[in-house]
Design a protein around this motif. Structure first.
Motif, PDB file in Angstrom:
ATOM      1  N   PRO A 130       0.721  -1.415   0.223  1.00  0.00           N
ATOM      2  CA  PRO A 130       0.168   0.333  -0.429  1.00  0.00           C
ATOM      3  C   PRO A 130       0.630   1.447   0.275  1.00  0.00           C
ATOM      4  O   PRO A 130       0.607   2.200  -0.203  1.00  0.00           O
ATOM      5  N   GLY A 131       1.730   1.071   0.964  1.00  0.00           N
ATOM      6  CA  GLY A 131       2.902   2.370   0.585  1.00  0.00           C
ATOM      7  C   GLY A 131       3.588   3.225  -0.755  1.00  0.00           C
ATOM      8  O   GLY A 131       4.192   4.241  -0.710  1.00  0.00           O
ATOM      9  N   LEU A 132       3.625   1.740  -1.450  1.00  0.00           N
ATOM     10  CA  LEU A 132       4.292   2.322  -3.074  1.00  0.00           C
ATOM     11  C   LEU A 132       3.380   3.321  -3.764  1.00  0.00           C
ATOM     12  O   LEU A 132       3.869   3.948  -4.923  1.00  0.00           O
ATOM     13  N   ASN A 133       1.905   3.146  -3.770  1.00  0.00           N
ATOM     14  CA  ASN A 133       0.963   4.198  -3.825  1.00  0.00           C
ATOM     15  C   ASN A 133       1.404   4.406  -6.020  1.00  0.00           C
ATOM     16  O   ASN A 133       1.431   3.497  -6.164  1.00  0.00           O
ATOM     17  N   LYS A 134       1.695   5.197  -6.253  1.00  0.00           N
ATOM     18  CA  LYS A 134       2.028   5.885  -8.083  1.00  0.00           C
ATOM     19  C   LYS A 134       2.964   5.817  -8.096  1.00  0.00           C
ATOM     20  O   LYS A 134       3.559   6.501  -7.751  1.00  0.00           O
ATOM     21  N   VAL A 135       3.870   4.764  -9.272  1.00  0.00           N
ATOM     22  CA  VAL A 135       5.289   5.344  -9.007  1.00  0.00           C
ATOM     23  C   VAL A 135       5.411   6.471 -10.679  1.00  0.00           C
ATOM     24  O   VAL A 135       4.737   6.317 -11.242  1.00  0.00           O
ATOM     25  N   ARG A 136       6.478   6.535  -9.890  1.00  0.00           N
ATOM     26  CA  ARG A 136       7.566   7.688 -10.759  1.00  0.00           C
ATOM     27  C   ARG A 136       8.124   7.334 -11.801  1.00  0.00           C
ATOM     28  O   ARG A 136       8.384   8.050 -12.571  1.00  0.00           O
ATOM     29  N   VAL A 137       8.908   7.177 -10.534  1.00  0.00           N
ATOM     30  CA  VAL A 137      10.261   6.586 -11.076  1.00  0.00           C
ATOM     31  C   VAL A 137      11.443   5.549 -10.361  1.00  0.00           C
ATOM     32  O   VAL A 137       9.909   4.628  -9.584  1.00  0.00           O
ATOM     33  N   ALA A 138      11.349   4.500 -11.635  1.00  0.00           N
ATOM     34  CA  ALA A 138      12.145   3.674 -11.069  1.00  0.00           C
ATOM     35  C   ALA A 138      13.826   3.263 -11.621  1.00  0.00           C
ATOM     36  O   ALA A 138      14.310   3.296 -12.654  1.00  0.00           O
ATOM     37  N   ALA A 139      14.475   2.600 -10.549  1.00  0.00           N
ATOM     38  CA  ALA A 139      16.234   2.647 -11.038  1.00  0.00           C
ATOM     39  C   ALA A 139      16.530   0.827 -10.430  1.00  0.00           C
ATOM     40  O   ALA A 139      16.673   0.905  -9.374  1.00  0.00           O
ATOM     41  N   PHE A 140      17.750   0.748 -11.118  1.00  0.00           N
ATOM     42  CA  PHE A 140      18.663  -0.073 -10.681  1.00  0.00           C
ATOM     43  C   PHE A 140      19.855   0.549 -10.389  1.00  0.00           C
ATOM     44  O   PHE A 140      20.085   1.097 -10.951  1.00  0.00           O
ATOM     45  N   SER A 141      20.297  -0.239  -9.343  1.00  0.00           N
ATOM     46  CA  SER A 141      22.040   0.235  -8.597  1.00  0.00           C
ATOM     47  C   SER A 141      23.108  -0.525  -9.537  1.00  0.00           C
ATOM     48  O   SER A 141      22.628  -1.513 -11.219  1.00  0.00           O
ATOM     49  N   PRO A 142      24.112  -0.318 -10.516  1.00  0.00           N
ATOM     50  CA  PRO A 142      25.022  -0.601 -10.681  1.00  0.00           C
ATOM     51  C   PRO A 142      25.120  -1.679 -11.143  1.00  0.00           C
ATOM     52  O   PRO A 142      25.741  -2.938 -11.889  1.00  0.00           O
ATOM     53  N   GLY A 143      25.104  -2.950 -10.307  1.00  0.00           N
ATOM     54  CA  GLY A 143      25.277  -4.349 -10.359  1.00  0.00           C
ATOM     55  C   GLY A 143      24.183  -5.382  -9.955  1.00  0.00           C
ATOM     56  O   GLY A 143      24.451  -5.919 -10.142  1.00  0.00           O
ATOM     57  N   SER A 144      23.449  -3.717 -10.123  1.00  0.00           N
ATOM     58  CA  SER A 144      21.493  -5.109  -9.933  1.00  0.00           C
ATOM     59  C   SER A 144      21.450  -5.653  -8.516  1.00  0.00           C
ATOM     60  O   SER A 144      20.346  -6.014  -8.830  1.00  0.00           O
ATOM     61  N   GLY A 145      22.016  -4.881  -8.229  1.00  0.00           N
ATOM     62  CA  GLY A 145      21.565  -5.636  -6.532  1.00  0.00           C
ATOM     63  C   GLY A 145      19.977  -4.734  -5.016  1.00  0.00           C
ATOM     64  O   GLY A 145      19.533  -5.715  -5.233  1.00  0.00           O
ATOM     65  N   TYR A 146      20.140  -3.438  -5.863  1.00  0.00           N
ATOM     66  CA  TYR A 146      19.550  -2.912  -5.395  1.00  0.00           C
ATOM     67  C   TYR A 146      18.034  -2.563  -6.532  1.00  0.00           C
ATOM     68  O   TYR A 146      19.037  -2.149  -8.016  1.00  0.00           O
ATOM     69  N   LEU A 147      17.136  -2.327  -6.139  1.00  0.00           N
ATOM     70  CA  LEU A 147      15.779  -1.447  -7.320  1.00  0.00           C
ATOM     71  C   LEU A 147      15.613  -0.347  -6.885  1.00  0.00           C
ATOM     72  O   LEU A 147      14.692  -1.289  -5.422  1.00  0.00           O
ATOM     73  N   ALA A 148      15.232   0.435  -6.508  1.00  0.00           N
ATOM     74  CA  ALA A 148      14.618   1.777  -6.810  1.00  0.00           C
ATOM     75  C   ALA A 148      13.467   2.129  -6.908  1.00  0.00           C
ATOM     76  O   ALA A 148      13.484   2.576  -8.184  1.00  0.00           O
ATOM     77  N   VAL A 149      12.021   2.276  -6.708  1.00  0.00           N
ATOM     78  CA  VAL A 149      11.080   2.808  -6.963  1.00  0.00           C
ATOM     79  C   VAL A 149      10.805   3.523  -5.680  1.00  0.00           C
ATOM     80  O   VAL A 149      10.241   3.779  -5.000  1.00  0.00           O
ATOM     81  N   GLY A 150      10.847   4.769  -6.915  1.00  0.00           N
ATOM     82  CA  GLY A 150       9.935   5.862  -6.158  1.00  0.00           C
ATOM     83  C   GLY A 150       7.936   6.812  -6.291  1.00  0.00           C
ATOM     84  O   GLY A 150       8.108   6.081  -7.958  1.00  0.00           O
ATOM     85  N   SER A 151       7.610   7.271  -5.840  1.00  0.00           N
ATOM     86  CA  SER A 151       6.151   6.908  -5.819  1.00  0.00           C
ATOM     87  C   SER A 151       5.702   8.610  -5.709  1.00  0.00           C
ATOM     88  O   SER A 151       5.711   9.090  -5.199  1.00  0.00           O
ATOM     89  N   MET A 152       3.894   8.696  -6.062  1.00  0.00           N
ATOM     90  CA  MET A 152       3.957  10.090  -5.991  1.00  0.00           C
ATOM     91  C   MET A 152       3.648  10.575  -4.553  1.00  0.00           C
ATOM     92  O   MET A 152       3.243  11.718  -3.978  1.00  0.00           O
ATOM     93  N   ASN A 153       3.774   9.465  -3.033  1.00  0.00           N
ATOM     94  CA  ASN A 153       3.797   9.865  -1.668  1.00  0.00           C
ATOM     95  C   ASN A 153       4.927  10.186  -1.297  1.00  0.00           C
ATOM     96  O   ASN A 153       4.560  10.106   0.123  1.00  0.00           O
ATOM     97  N   ASN A 154       6.097  10.976  -1.578  1.00  0.00           N
ATOM     98  CA  ASN A 154       7.415  11.703  -1.430  1.00  0.00           C
ATOM     99  C   ASN A 154       8.581  10.120  -1.208  1.00  0.00           C
ATOM    100  O   ASN A 154       8.656  10.315   0.389  1.00  0.00           O
ATOM    101  N   LEU A 155       7.337   8.704  -1.158  1.00  0.00           N
ATOM    102  CA  LEU A 155       8.420   7.605  -0.890  1.00  0.00           C
ATOM    103  C   LEU A 155       9.729   7.432  -2.001  1.00  0.00           C
ATOM    104  O   LEU A 155       8.656   6.443  -2.847  1.00  0.00           O
ATOM    105  N   VAL A 156      10.422   6.820  -1.708  1.00  0.00           N
ATOM    106  CA  VAL A 156      11.182   5.632  -2.512  1.00  0.00           C
ATOM    107  C   VAL A 156      11.232   4.437  -2.012  1.00  0.00           C
ATOM    108  O   VAL A 156      12.234   4.395  -0.962  1.00  0.00           O
ATOM    109  N   SER A 157      10.827   3.384  -2.398  1.00  0.00           N
ATOM    110  CA  SER A 157      10.666   2.017  -1.546  1.00  0.00           C
ATOM    111  C   SER A 157      11.995   1.358  -2.311  1.00  0.00           C
ATOM    112  O   SER A 157      12.245   1.215  -3.547  1.00  0.00           O
ATOM    113  N   LEU A 158      12.459   0.330  -1.831  1.00  0.00           N
ATOM    114  CA  LEU A 158      14.128   0.196  -1.820  1.00  0.00           C
ATOM    115  C   LEU A 158      14.496  -1.557  -1.523  1.00  0.00           C
ATOM    116  O   LEU A 158      13.795  -1.356  -0.716  1.00  0.00           O
TER     117      LEU A 158
END
Length: 479
Positions: free
Chosen positions: A442-470
């Protein structure tokens, strides 16, 4: 002598009479007799038996000195004495017939013939593993052999990403801000475990990425400047920040200083990309114009043109080709060396293009449209006017906001900001979407951005509620 010991001695004698103890000195004299003439004669007799007499012994020493050191002469006295068995050659314990194969090979040609036979053997049978010196030396230095002994079990590492389910773990959020703003840009630093988060409030945050604390290390405020797009340069020395105004900011990560930059002919910096080689950046302009700017001098090098407004740009891994997706659904390919259009092809089923990305391997091109369709093409097919995609992904029904390949070209992220929780990861090997990502959040909300880390160990997802999930992607061990 004590009384009890004297009493025990009398009882052992049996007659009950006292016996005088023999002095220790007299006992020693009786045990070691003097060396008499009779004993000397006996010793000389034994010496003759062992060494053959004084004359024969000296003769044997002289013969030993004449022999090569370390080699035993057949004529040398064995020291065993005269016997019939010593004069005869002892028979071998067993006979090996292969040791007595007779050949007509002359002695002077034996070495050459052995090499020829060895070469013939290798050609017919092959080199035995035990005879491969280089392989044995390499195997001796290998840690794998050690791990297979003493109770260790060799584990076969999974070289390719499994296609059925994505192995991931939800980590601590990278960023959590006030709900009166939303995230517009997330990117990982190319060489350090640092991530950048920016939003429409004009604030840029830098975080260390470890998945546990994700501590904030720096914050920069751009007054009255909403951040729409921000990118690290390829060497990570600068951060370029832009929006719909006719100037951008370059933030130096070493000196922590910000420079305001206005470029002649560039009216806005809402969408731009930096080339992989770091030499230039391409900016979407008005009326189909694309401006190419030198990243070091911040001066415009030249401008390109396509048939419709450019909505997204992407460099190939070699930075010698630039792809531009347009509002009319066409993709224009420019040759950066010749500074002209090389080819134009139509994105299948696309009425309005929104995003484009090229895999780091250079094998695939992914496009997104306002109709919610993502097409994946093999680059070899893009020489045609109407190429056929290897896969059309239709899991999302609303406008595709962006697409991005991971570093190994095994995954493709795609997302839309129209509906909550709409982000997917596509597995290129099996051409399927991971069914278990993302889990209901529920905290993910509407996704605006997403990015892989250089070695793909992490994925960051930013949403409309000013939250970046990792998310920690467990298949990839590096950052």
């Amino acid at each position: 002598m004590p009384k009890n010991m004297r009493k025990r001695k009398l009882e052992e004698s049996g007659d009950g009479k006292k016996k005088r103890a023999v002095p220790k000195k007299e006992y020693v004299q009786e045990k070691f007799k003097p060396f008499t003439a009779e004993m000397q004669a006996e010793e000389e007799h034994l010496s003759n038996i062992l060494f053959g007499g004084e004359t024969n012994f000296l003769q044997s020493l002289e013969e030993a000195e004449n022999e090569t050191p370390g080699m035993l002469s057949p004529s040398m006295d064995s020291g065993v004495g005269d016997s019939e068995e010593s004069d005869k050659e002892r028979a071998a314990a067993w006979m090996d017939e292969e040791d007595f194969i007779e050949t007509d090979i002359p002695n002077e040609a034996s070495t050459k013939t052995k090499k020829s036979l060895k070469q013939k053997f290798v050609e017919v049978v092959g080199q035995p593993s035990w005879a491969d010196v280089e392989k044995r030396r390499h195997d001796d230095d290998s840690d794998d052999d050690i791990l297979q002994t003493c109770g260790f079990i060799k584990k076969n590492a999974k070289l390719h990403l499994p296609s059925n389910l994505l192995d991931f773990k939800v980590s601590k959020p990278l960023h959590r801000g006030k709900s009166n703003s939303y995230i517009t840009s997330v990117e990982f630093h190319p060489t350090s475990s640092v991530a950048m988060v920016a939003g429409v409030n004009g604030i840029v945050h830098l975080y260390t990425v470890d998945g546990k604390k994700n501590e904030m290390i720096h914050t920069t405020q751009f007054k009255d400047y909403k951040v729409f797009c921000s990118r690290f340069t390829s060497n990570g020395s600068e951060l370029i920040v832009g929006n719909n105004m006719n100037y951008c900011y370059a933030f130096d990560l070493m000196s922590m200083k910000t420079n305001k930059i206005a470029i002649n002919g560039v009216t806005h910096f809402k969408k731009f990309v930096v080339s992989p080689d770091g030499k230039c950046m391409a900016i979407c302009g008005n009326s189909g114009a694309v401006h190419v700017v030198n990243t070091h001098t911040k001066e415009k090098m030249f401008s390109l043109q396509q048939n419709s407004k450019a909505t997204a740009l992407a460099f190939n891994p070699q930075s010698n080709m630039l792809f531009g997706h347009g509002e009319n659904g066409e993709v224009t390919v420019w040759d950066m060396g010749m500074r002209r259009v090389k080819h134009v092809w139509t994105d299948e089923g696309c009425l309005q293009g929104t995003c484009i990305d090229i895999s780091p391997s250079g094998q695939f091109v992914a496009t997104g449209s306002a109709q919610g369709v993502v097409n994946v093409y093999d680059t070899e097919s893009l020489t045609k006017k109407y190429p056929v995609p290897v896969k059309s992904i239709m899991n999302l029904k609303t406008e595709i906001w962006n697409v991005q390949f991971n570093h190994s070209s095994e995954m493709l992220s795609l997302y839309s900001s129209e509906i909550q929780n709409t982000v997917k990861i596509f597995h290129l090997g099996s051409k399927t979407v991971f069914s278990n990502f993302p889990q209901l959040n529920p905290g993910l909300n509407k996704v605006r951005v997403a990015a892989f880390s250089p070695g793909s160990g992490y994925l960051a997802v930013g949403s409309m509620n000013n939250l970046v999930s990792l998310y920690r992607l467990n298949h990839y061990k590096s950052y």
